[in-house]
Scaffold this active site. Structure first.
Site, mmCIF file in Angstrom:
data_model
loop_
_atom_site.group_PDB
_atom_site.id
_atom_site.type_symbol
_atom_site.label_atom_id
_atom_site.label_comp_id
_atom_site.label_asym_id
_atom_site.label_seq_id
_atom_site.Cartn_x
_atom_site.Cartn_y
_atom_site.Cartn_z
ATOM 1 N N VAL A 473 0.832 -1.207 0.000
ATOM 2 C CA VAL A 473 0.000 0.000 0.000
ATOM 3 C C VAL A 473 0.872 1.265 0.000
ATOM 4 C CG1 VAL A 473 -1.726 1.316 1.276
ATOM 5 C CG2 VAL A 473 -1.934 -1.159 1.112
ATOM 6 N N ALA A 502 9.201 6.001 6.656
ATOM 7 C CA ALA A 502 9.770 4.999 7.555
ATOM 8 C C ALA A 502 9.267 3.617 7.186
ATOM 9 C CB ALA A 502 9.375 5.320 8.998
ATOM 10 N N LYS A 577 -6.137 -0.675 10.497
ATOM 11 C CA LYS A 577 -7.451 -0.730 11.169
ATOM 12 C C LYS A 577 -7.348 -0.786 12.687
ATOM 13 C CE LYS A 577 -8.962 -3.656 7.423
ATOM 14 N NZ LYS A 577 -7.630 -4.071 6.966
ATOM 15 N N GLU A 604 -10.795 6.001 5.822
ATOM 16 C CA GLU A 604 -11.756 5.486 4.841
ATOM 17 C C GLU A 604 -11.356 4.096 4.345
ATOM 18 O OE1 GLU A 604 -14.883 6.911 3.020
ATOM 19 O OE2 GLU A 604 -14.643 4.747 3.113
ATOM 20 N N ALA A 609 -11.492 -0.882 1.211
ATOM 21 C CA ALA A 609 -10.358 -0.267 0.513
ATOM 22 C C ALA A 609 -10.718 1.136 0.042
ATOM 23 C CB ALA A 609 -9.881 -1.154 -0.638
ATOM 24 N N LEU A 611 -13.376 2.153 -1.588
ATOM 25 C CA LEU A 611 -14.805 2.474 -1.750
ATOM 26 C C LEU A 611 -15.232 3.548 -0.742
ATOM 27 C CD1 LEU A 611 -16.416 -1.082 -2.112
ATOM 28 C CD2 LEU A 611 -15.887 0.552 -3.925
ATOM 29 N N GLU A 665 -4.335 -9.682 4.139
ATOM 30 C CA GLU A 665 -3.446 -9.019 5.096
ATOM 31 C C GLU A 665 -2.091 -9.704 4.947
ATOM 32 O OE1 GLU A 665 -4.169 -6.609 7.734
ATOM 33 O OE2 GLU A 665 -5.860 -6.298 6.404
ATOM 34 N N LYS A 680 -13.634 -4.565 10.762
ATOM 35 C CA LYS A 680 -14.320 -3.660 9.832
ATOM 36 C C LYS A 680 -15.756 -3.406 10.285
ATOM 37 C CE LYS A 680 -11.643 -4.891 5.731
ATOM 38 N NZ LYS A 680 -11.521 -5.895 4.682
ATOM 39 N N GLY A 794 -6.867 -4.674 -2.514
ATOM 40 C CA GLY A 794 -5.854 -4.455 -3.542
ATOM 41 C C GLY A 794 -5.061 -3.218 -3.205
#
Ligand code: ADP
Ligand code: ASP
Ligand code: MG
Length: 813
Positions: A473, A502, A577, A604, A609, A611, A665, A680, A794
């Site tokens: 990510v 970092a 999260k 968000e 992800a 959305l 994950e 979530k 993704g």
């Protein structure tokens, strides 16, 4: 007639002296050149004196440095050899004298102000002597015969009338090219050597300019001119073209070291303009200081910002002060009697307290003289004790245009508030040329940066990002930022500056912005050893404005630093999260901190992800709707797995593929155990306005607990045992035209997650790949709930979601 002053920064070496010689050779009018001691020499003379007085042998080493610096210049000076020998003899004589004085100080362990003044005078005496050999066509005048001082409280002030007369007399018969030493003078009564205070060569030059009615005073230094702020602190400070005498006085009085403050008055008085020039860039126009300063041409709300860091605030306070006449008179009388200068005064109209700003060096004395002055009132309780606050800084914004522009104070204090800096005291004179305020010293840099940015750089907005985690990510995010930087600047005047990156145990900080083309190499080569705590302290100490911490890790310890960062007004954008699904108290505390501090805590991408789920829910609630039910497939990974299982791809292989494709994950057990979905659902339910904990979620899982107990290697080895069972189930569902979906649900205060078999008419039946779907039933969207559907996992969509959170902080549309 022109007076040109070259500071220590301009005359530190033989090459620099040659440079100055070149500059003055182009002058075609009578000229007085004033020079300072060589670069850093005055500081070294003072340090050596202190060491010697303290009986510390290391004074000899310091002294040797002084000797070497001068001897080197003598050796390299562009003069003939016989001249050099002659000069060396003279220089050595002065250095011997100086050495003897230091020896005396060392032996008697005492340094009187008189001796100290004598010692520092050698800086200018040596420099003028050496430079005079290079400027062979210049006449050298002994400045100590021309500038005479009075003394009070250990400070010397020139007797202007006498000095003017002496200077004018000396120039009656002097040549057109004169060299004099700056800074030094003599006492008009004792004849002892004195000086005009640190930075005083500028003053010497101004006194000469004024006495001789020069047409201009030029101050040559190592900066392109008077800058909008100290260039050593604000790297995008710009040169101010024009200043009025008043503006220049306000700025330099408050720490803009480029001119010694008393310099301005003598030339202002005679209406002689000053030009600040750069010795190392003589072609640059510099800054022109004059009566009108062409202010009307300038549209800038303020001209510059200056600051002094060693400030203290002393407050005399007490209900007994209200309405009593003469309290302020007594405060200032007591301070004046003791030679304490006050640079800021603030009194509220209730008259219950008066605060005064003084230099740290004067603070202890100021407190004791005030306590003595108000001894009686303090003992009676009508005045509380005199309060001293230290480690403060005072900042001033300056500009004559303030008079004509409303709202400047508002803009100033709003800027400070947004940066989380509280103002301890403030003052604005009725002349409206200066607004000054006192803050904690540790916030000085941030204050200067944010004010400078808000007043001068409004043509673009900057966000300063710290990105933690450069895996799938984070790596994608940095790449997206790199690609979008030029467009954001062009279209939205938004500068995204990545000031920290970092990963794992390494961190790289760079105020100017890290080059994203090769950040990985930079991080490896220049990164420091890091931990979440080091990261937290590093970011806070960087004291940077408009700061955003971007967490692209899945790490709990990293999530634990959000609170500290946010309480320093640093916004947090996170794909992690852990925080939003942690204990409710922690979640709500972070949300409240963001609200109180007027910063953002955005996550968000924690659900679905990229959305827009959380944003949509927030908008519904903000517009008065109420969320009554949530049903969702929230695990892109699990959905991918159930969509991928086929007669050729068993369950275990589908898990492996989910990980390989970057959906799961980093540890896929977090997905399979339902943990990820539980988190979530908790986040969504909380954002829907309900108070839930992870433990409140009822879990109907499909991989037995024992598969999660061992190491990750054991997991991969054992999970195959479930392949046949899943194959059976798949075949059965295929024949019934059903799909498996791992569904999360909130309704009537109850949260649950579990595997569900959905038929063709169910909205969750068609849900390809790793997609997510969320169905929100609200009071308004009741009969036909709202559905949001799309890629739910993704790296690139998640990174894009993080990116969009970051952009939303900048408030561009
Ligand atoms: P010199 O030896 O030439 O007298 P100084 O060190 O006394 O030089 O003053 C020049 C320095 O003043 C610069 O190097 C700069 O760091 C500092 N300075 C502080 N504020 C300002 C400002 N607003 N504009 C320009 N210079 C500033
Ligand atoms: N040499 C003196 C000082 O450093 C005076 C000056 O440079 O203006 O303070
Ligand atoms: Mg100076």
């Amino acid at each position: 007639m022109k007076v040109m002053k070259f500071g220590g920064t301009s005359v530190g070496s033989a090459a620099n002296i040659a440079n100055v010689k070149k500059i003055i050779s182009g002058v075609n009018e009578p000229i007085v050149v004033v020079v300072s001691a060589f670069k850093s020499i005055t500081d070294k003379l003072l340090t050596t004196s202190r060491l010697a007085a303290a009986g510390d042998y290391s004074y000899e080493r310091e002294f040797r440095e002084i000797v070497e610096q001068h001897v080197t210049v003598v050796c390299k000076l562009d003069i003939s050899e016989p001249q050099r020998e002659k000069l060396a003899v003279e220089v050595n004589k002065l250095l011997d004298e100086l050495s003897n004085i230091f020896k005396g100080v060392f032996l008697i362990n005492d340094l009187s102000p008189k001796t100290s003044d004598k010692i520092v005078s050698y800086g200018e005496r040596l420099s003028t002597l050496i430079i005079s050999y290079s400027f062979s066509d210049y006449e050298v005048l002994d400045v100590t015969e021309l500038i005479k001082t009075d003394s009070a409280f250990g400070k010397h002030t020139p007797d202007m009338e006498l000095s003017n007369k002496l200077i004018r007399n000396a120039f009656e018969n002097s040549s057109k090219k004169v060299l004099v030493a700056g800074f030094i003078s003599t006492c008009k009564t004792t004849g002892e050597i004195t000086n005009l205070g640190r930075g005083g060569s500028d003053y010497t030059a101004a006194i000469f300019a004024s006495a001789l009615d020069a047409n201009i005073l030029e101050i040559w230094s190592d900066v392109d001119g008077f800058m909008s702020a100290d260039p050593k602190v604000i790297n995008n400070a710009h040169v101010i073209e024009n200043l009025t005498f008043t503006e220049a006085t306000e700025l330099c009085n408050f720490g803009a070291k480029v001119i010694y403050p008393p310099t301005i008055f003598p030339v202002y008085h005679k209406n002689i303009p000053i030009r600040i020039k750069n010795t190392f860039k003589p072609e640059a126009p510099g800054t022109y200081i004059s009566h009108d300063g062409e202010i009307r041409k300038s549209k800038a709300m303020i001209k510059g910002i200056s600051s002094i860091s060693d400030s203290c605030l002393i407050t005399v306070q007490g209900l007994g002060m209200v309405g009593i006449i003469g309290v302020n008179f007594r405060i200032f009388r007591a301070l004046a009697k003791n030679g304490i200068s006050v640079f800021l005064v603030s009194q509220a109209s209730s008259e219950n307290s008066t605060s005064i700003g003084v230099r740290s060096a004067d603070a202890a004395l100021a407190v004791s003289v005030l306590e003595e002055e108000f001894e009686k009132e303090i003992s009676l309780g009508s005045i509380n004790r005199v309060l001293l606050e230290s480690e403060l800084a005072t900042v001033a914004i300056v500009g004559e245009n303030m008079k004509y522009t409303p709202g400047i104070a508002g803009k100033l204090f709003e800027t400070l508030g947004k940066s989380g800096i509280s103002v301890i005291a403030c003052a604005q004179g009725a002349s409206e040329v200066n607004i000054s305020f006192v803050i904690k010293n540790k916030y000085l840099r941030k204050a200067l940066n944010s004010i400078h940015d808000s007043f001068f750089l409004s043509e673009y907005k900057a966000l300063n990002l710290f990105i933690v985690g450069i895996g799938t990510v984070g790596g994608n995010l940095i790449e997206q930022i790199r690609q979008q930087q030029p467009k954001l600047m062009e279209q939205y005047a938004l500068k995204l500056n990545v000031v920290g990156i970092a990963r794992g145990r390494k961190a790289l900080f760079c105020r100017e912005g890290i080059n994203l083309d090769n950040y990985k190499t930079e991080l490896d080569e220049k990164g420091i050893t890091s931990s979440p705590e080091i990261l937290r302290d590093g970011i806070i100490n960087m004291n940077i404005f408009n700061a955003v911490f971007v967490d692209c890790t899945a790490s709990e310890p990293v999530s634990q630093i959000y609170g500290d960062l946010m309480s320093q007004n640093i916004s947090v954008v996170t794909a992690n999260k852990v925080a939003a699904s942690s204990a409710y108290d922690n979640y709500i505390k972070l949300k409240n901190t963001a609200r109180e501090r007027n910063i953002k805590f955005l996550f968000e991408t924690n659900v679905g992800a990229g959305l827009p789920i959380i944003n949509t829910m927030n908008s519904l609630i903000n517009s008065g709707d109420k969320i009554v039910k949530i049903e969702a497939v929230l695990s892109g990974t699990l959905n991918f797995i159930f969509n991928t299982i086929s007669k050729d791809i068993p369950f275990s292989k589908a898990i492996y593929l989910a990980k390989e494709s970057g959906y799961s994950e980093p540890d896929p057990r977090i997905d399979l155990s339902g943990m990820d979905v539980v988190r979530k659902l908790v986040i969504l339910t909380r954002e829907a306005g309900y108070q839930v904990e992870q433990a409140d979620v009822e879990k109907n899982l499909f991989v037995p607990q024992e598969y999660f107990n061992g190491t990750i290697e054991e997991f991969w080895a054992n999970i195959r045992q479930l392949d046949s069972e899943f194959e059976e189930r798949r075949k059965k569902l295929e024949s019934e035209h059903k799909h498996l979906r791992f569904v999360a649900k909130y309704e009537n205060g109850k949260c649950e997650v579990g595997l569900q078999e959905v038929g063709q008419n169910h909205p969750f039946y068609d849900l390809e790949g790793s997609n997510n779907i969320i169905q929100i039933t609200t009071e308004r969207y009741n009969e036909y709930p709202m559905i949001i559907k799309g890629y739910g996992a993704g790296a690139s969509v998640t990174a894009a979601g993080v990116f969009s959170d970051i952009i939303s902080i900048a408030n561009v549309r």
